[in-house]
Motif scaffolding. Structure first.
Motif, PDB file in Angstrom:
ATOM      1  N   VAL A  69       0.837  -1.208   0.000  1.00 23.16           N
ATOM      2  CA  VAL A  69       0.000   0.000   0.000  1.00 23.16           C
ATOM      3  C   VAL A  69       0.869   1.254   0.000  1.00 23.16           C
ATOM      4  CG1 VAL A  69      -0.208  -0.066   2.515  1.00 23.16           C
ATOM      5  CG2 VAL A  69      -1.884   1.210   1.177  1.00 23.16           C
ATOM      6  N   ILE A  70       0.530   2.185  -0.896  1.00 25.27           N
ATOM      7  CA  ILE A  70       1.247   3.454  -1.019  1.00 25.27           C
ATOM      8  C   ILE A  70       0.213   4.567  -1.162  1.00 25.27           C
ATOM      9  CG2 ILE A  70       2.873   4.824  -2.391  1.00 25.27           C
ATOM     10  CD1 ILE A  70       4.041   2.169  -3.412  1.00 25.27           C
ATOM     11  N   ALA A  71       0.379   5.616  -0.405  1.00 28.67           N
ATOM     12  CA  ALA A  71      -0.506   6.778  -0.517  1.00 28.67           C
ATOM     13  C   ALA A  71       0.285   7.974  -1.028  1.00 28.67           C
ATOM     14  CB  ALA A  71      -1.132   7.103   0.832  1.00 28.67           C
ATOM     15  N   GLN A  72      -0.280   8.650  -2.011  1.00 28.99           N
ATOM     16  CA  GLN A  72       0.297   9.906  -2.486  1.00 28.99           C
ATOM     17  C   GLN A  72      -0.458  11.020  -1.783  1.00 28.99           C
ATOM     18  OE1 GLN A  72       0.235  10.348  -6.729  1.00 28.99           O
ATOM     19  NE2 GLN A  72       1.905  11.819  -6.718  1.00 28.99           N
ATOM     20  N   VAL A  73       0.265  11.804  -0.992  1.00 26.87           N
ATOM     21  CA  VAL A  73      -0.404  12.753  -0.090  1.00 26.87           C
ATOM     22  C   VAL A  73       0.194  14.147  -0.218  1.00 26.87           C
ATOM     23  CG1 VAL A  73      -0.854  10.896   1.563  1.00 26.87           C
ATOM     24  CG2 VAL A  73       1.166  12.329   1.857  1.00 26.87           C
ATOM     25  N   GLU A  74      -0.597  15.117   0.200  1.00 21.01           N
ATOM     26  CA  GLU A  74      -0.067  16.459   0.373  1.00 21.01           C
ATOM     27  C   GLU A  74       0.783  16.477   1.641  1.00 21.01           C
ATOM     28  OE1 GLU A  74      -3.329  19.142   0.534  1.00 21.01           O
ATOM     29  OE2 GLU A  74      -3.629  19.159  -1.646  1.00 21.01           O
ATOM     30  N   PRO A  75       1.864  17.248   1.654  1.00 23.29           N
ATOM     31  CA  PRO A  75       2.720  17.291   2.846  1.00 23.29           C
ATOM     32  C   PRO A  75       1.941  17.725   4.083  1.00 23.29           C
ATOM     33  CG  PRO A  75       3.798  18.358   0.979  1.00 23.29           C
ATOM     34  CD  PRO A  75       2.379  18.103   0.566  1.00 23.29           C
ATOM     35  N   ALA A  76       2.322  17.175   5.222  1.00 25.20           N
ATOM     36  CA  ALA A  76       1.699  17.576   6.486  1.00 25.20           C
ATOM     37  C   ALA A  76       2.057  19.025   6.787  1.00 25.20           C
ATOM     38  CB  ALA A  76       2.186  16.672   7.610  1.00 25.20           C
ATOM     39  N   PRO A  77       1.208  19.743   7.529  1.00 24.58           N
ATOM     40  CA  PRO A  77       1.547  21.120   7.913  1.00 24.58           C
ATOM     41  C   PRO A  77       2.917  21.154   8.588  1.00 24.58           C
ATOM     42  CG  PRO A  77      -0.703  20.604   8.516  1.00 24.58           C
ATOM     43  CD  PRO A  77      -0.091  19.306   8.057  1.00 24.58           C
ATOM     44  N   GLU A  78       3.744  22.036   8.133  1.00 20.74           N
ATOM     45  CA  GLU A  78       5.128  22.088   8.628  1.00 20.74           C
ATOM     46  C   GLU A  78       5.245  23.032   9.822  1.00 20.74           C
ATOM     47  OE1 GLU A  78       9.641  23.190   7.019  1.00 20.74           O
ATOM     48  OE2 GLU A  78       7.914  23.255   5.661  1.00 20.74           O
ATOM     49  N   PHE A  79       5.841  22.508  10.889  1.00 25.60           N
ATOM     50  CA  PHE A  79       6.146  23.361  12.033  1.00 25.60           C
ATOM     51  C   PHE A  79       7.470  24.058  11.764  1.00 25.60           C
ATOM     52  CE2 PHE A  79       3.123  20.476  13.927  1.00 25.60           C
ATOM     53  CZ  PHE A  79       2.409  21.292  14.794  1.00 25.60           C
ATOM     54  N   ARG A  80       7.508  25.340  12.094  1.00 30.02           N
ATOM     55  CA  ARG A  80       8.713  26.123  11.846  1.00 30.02           C
ATOM     56  C   ARG A  80       9.338  26.555  13.170  1.00 30.02           C
ATOM     57  NH1 ARG A  80       8.902  27.200   6.502  1.00 30.02           N
ATOM     58  NH2 ARG A  80       6.947  26.976   5.333  1.00 30.02           N
ATOM     59  N   GLU A  81      10.543  27.063  13.049  1.00 34.99           N
ATOM     60  CA  GLU A  81      11.296  27.466  14.237  1.00 34.99           C
ATOM     61  C   GLU A  81      10.517  28.474  15.075  1.00 34.99           C
ATOM     62  OE1 GLU A  81      15.903  28.906  15.136  1.00 34.99           O
ATOM     63  OE2 GLU A  81      15.256  28.371  13.114  1.00 34.99           O
ATOM     64  N   LYS A  82       9.798  29.363  14.423  1.00 32.86           N
ATOM     65  CA  LYS A  82       9.050  30.402  15.143  1.00 32.86           C
ATOM     66  C   LYS A  82       7.882  29.826  15.945  1.00 32.86           C
ATOM     67  CE  LYS A  82       6.152  31.512  11.116  1.00 32.86           C
ATOM     68  NZ  LYS A  82       4.916  30.963  11.675  1.00 32.86           N
ATOM     69  N   ASP A  83       7.491  28.569  15.657  1.00 25.12           N
ATOM     70  CA  ASP A  83       6.376  27.949  16.371  1.00 25.12           C
ATOM     71  C   ASP A  83       6.785  27.388  17.731  1.00 25.12           C
ATOM     72  OD1 ASP A  83       4.597  28.378  14.210  1.00 25.12           O
ATOM     73  OD2 ASP A  83       5.348  26.578  13.210  1.00 25.12           O
ATOM     74  N   LEU A  84       8.083  27.182  17.943  1.00 23.82           N
ATOM     75  CA  LEU A  84       8.539  26.521  19.162  1.00 23.82           C
ATOM     76  C   LEU A  84       8.163  27.276  20.438  1.00 23.82           C
ATOM     77  CD1 LEU A  84       9.979  24.128  20.399  1.00 23.82           C
ATOM     78  CD2 LEU A  84      12.164  25.297  20.028  1.00 23.82           C
ATOM     79  N   PRO A  85       8.361  28.600  20.512  1.00 24.31           N
ATOM     80  CA  PRO A  85       7.977  29.306  21.754  1.00 24.31           C
ATOM     81  C   PRO A  85       6.505  29.129  22.112  1.00 24.31           C
ATOM     82  CG  PRO A  85       9.389  30.695  20.404  1.00 24.31           C
ATOM     83  CD  PRO A  85       9.029  29.517  19.560  1.00 24.31           C
ATOM     84  N   ASP A  86       5.621  29.148  21.114  1.00 24.50           N
ATOM     85  CA  ASP A  86       4.195  28.983  21.385  1.00 24.50           C
ATOM     86  C   ASP A  86       3.893  27.573  21.888  1.00 24.50           C
ATOM     87  OD1 ASP A  86       3.645  31.575  20.646  1.00 24.50           O
ATOM     88  OD2 ASP A  86       3.134  31.064  18.578  1.00 24.50           O
ATOM     89  N   LEU A  87       4.565  26.569  21.319  1.00 30.58           N
ATOM     90  CA  LEU A  87       4.359  25.191  21.767  1.00 30.58           C
ATOM     91  C   LEU A  87       4.816  25.022  23.213  1.00 30.58           C
ATOM     92  CD1 LEU A  87       5.589  23.277  18.577  1.00 30.58           C
ATOM     93  CD2 LEU A  87       3.250  23.325  19.457  1.00 30.58           C
ATOM     94  N   VAL A  88       5.959  25.617  23.534  1.00 28.97           N
ATOM     95  CA  VAL A  88       6.495  25.543  24.890  1.00 28.97           C
ATOM     96  C   VAL A  88       5.564  26.252  25.869  1.00 28.97           C
ATOM     97  CG1 VAL A  88       8.378  26.325  26.387  1.00 28.97           C
ATOM     98  CG2 VAL A  88       8.892  25.270  24.175  1.00 28.97           C
ATOM     99  N   ALA A  89       5.104  27.437  25.489  1.00 29.90           N
ATOM    100  CA  ALA A  89       4.211  28.201  26.369  1.00 29.90           C
ATOM    101  C   ALA A  89       2.903  27.450  26.617  1.00 29.90           C
ATOM    102  CB  ALA A  89       3.932  29.572  25.759  1.00 29.90           C
ATOM    103  N   ALA A  90       2.371  26.807  25.577  1.00 30.04           N
ATOM    104  CA  ALA A  90       1.114  26.080  25.714  1.00 30.04           C
ATOM    105  C   ALA A  90       1.269  24.871  26.634  1.00 30.04           C
ATOM    106  CB  ALA A  90       0.610  25.633  24.342  1.00 30.04           C
ATOM    107  N   ALA A  91       2.456  24.250  26.600  1.00 29.88           N
ATOM    108  CA  ALA A  91       2.691  23.074  27.441  1.00 29.88           C
ATOM    109  C   ALA A  91       2.933  23.444  28.896  1.00 29.88           C
ATOM    110  CB  ALA A  91       3.880  22.282  26.899  1.00 29.88           C
ATOM    111  N   GLY A  92       3.443  24.637  29.151  1.00 32.20           N
ATOM    112  CA  GLY A  92       3.682  25.093  30.513  1.00 32.20           C
ATOM    113  C   GLY A  92       4.653  24.207  31.269  1.00 32.20           C
TER     114      GLY A  92
END
Length: 244
Positions: A69-92
């Motif tokens: 089985v092989i799926a041809q897919v659109e790329p997953a949403p890419e997390f970027r470097e600028k997203d890291l502070p928000d992820l950290v803040a949300a995790a507390g």
């Protein structure tokens, strides 16, 4: 631009979580086993057309064991470097970052992402240079984890570690020559675990930006563990301490 995901678990994961990304689904002629039927059922529920292909044609489409089985897919949403502070803040206070310094084997990255998903990791961080990124092999080995665990490649890993420290995260570098066992460290607060490539270990600047070093106690003759094995052990020591 699309990419290919292959293997039963990886394709099943993307069909379950993000069926809208799947543009084409290719399956091997003549396969009718239960595992593949589960994939076909998911495809049918999302009105995704299935294309039958001989095994030799599937073999030519990807490098690796596709399991029919092989799926041809659109790329997953890419997390970027600028997203890291928000992820950290949300995790507390529950923030848990896995930092991989110089991991070049996609099998190792995929296995690390799988462990990271199981341990509830906030994000996996790696340098953009001299480090493997997401690809078909990573998705297959990760068994769906690559779709849900934020994977962030950064331009300057030392600077990113400093930013984590400023956000209140303790940086723990894993090194075989450390004096203290990881089991003797308090990992209950916001933590980033840093692992380097097997053999080479962390780079000098990465090591210098750790708050402290720790090791896994080794009782046998083997001097080091595969990085994905070590990552799993370290992550679940954090989980154990936090549950306690």
């Amino acid at each position: 631009m699309t990419e290919k995901i292959f293997g039963i678990h990886a394709v099943q994961a993307v069909l379950s979580r993000s069926p809208e990304r799947v543009k084409n689904l290719y399956v091997q002629n003549g396969r009718a086993d239960k595992r593949l039927q589960e994939v076909l059922s998911l495809a049918s529920s999302s009105s995704i057309a299935v294309v039958q292909r001989p095994r030799d044609e599937l073999d030519k489409m990807v490098e690796g064991r596709h399991q029919g089985v092989i799926a041809q897919v659109e790329p997953a949403p890419e997390f970027r470097e600028k997203d890291l502070p928000d992820l950290v803040a949300a995790a507390g206070s529950a923030a848990l970052i896995l930092v991989l310094d110089g991991i070049t084997d996609p099998h190792n990255l995929g296995a690390c992402l799988r462990s990271a998903d199981a341990a509830g990791v906030t994000a996996v961080v790696a340098p953009r240079d001299n480090s493997v990124g997401l690809g078909a092999t990573v998705f297959k080995v990760a068994c769906g984890a690559a779709d849900v665990v934020p994977f962030i490649q950064v331009t300057n890993l030392a600077r990113s570690l400093q930013q984590m420290q400023q956000a209140g995260i303790w940086i723990v570098g894993m090194a075989g020559e450390a004096d203290t066992s990881l089991y003797d460290r308090d990992l209950s607060g916001p933590t980033a675990l840093v692992l380097g490539a097997e053999g080479a270990g962390m780079r000098r600047l990465t090591r210098e930006n750790c708050d402290y070093l720790a090791k896994l106690p080794m009782a046998g003759t083997v001097s080091s563990l595969n990085v994905s094995v070590a990552a799993g052990i370290c992550l679940f020591e954090v989980v154990r301490q936090r549950q306690k």
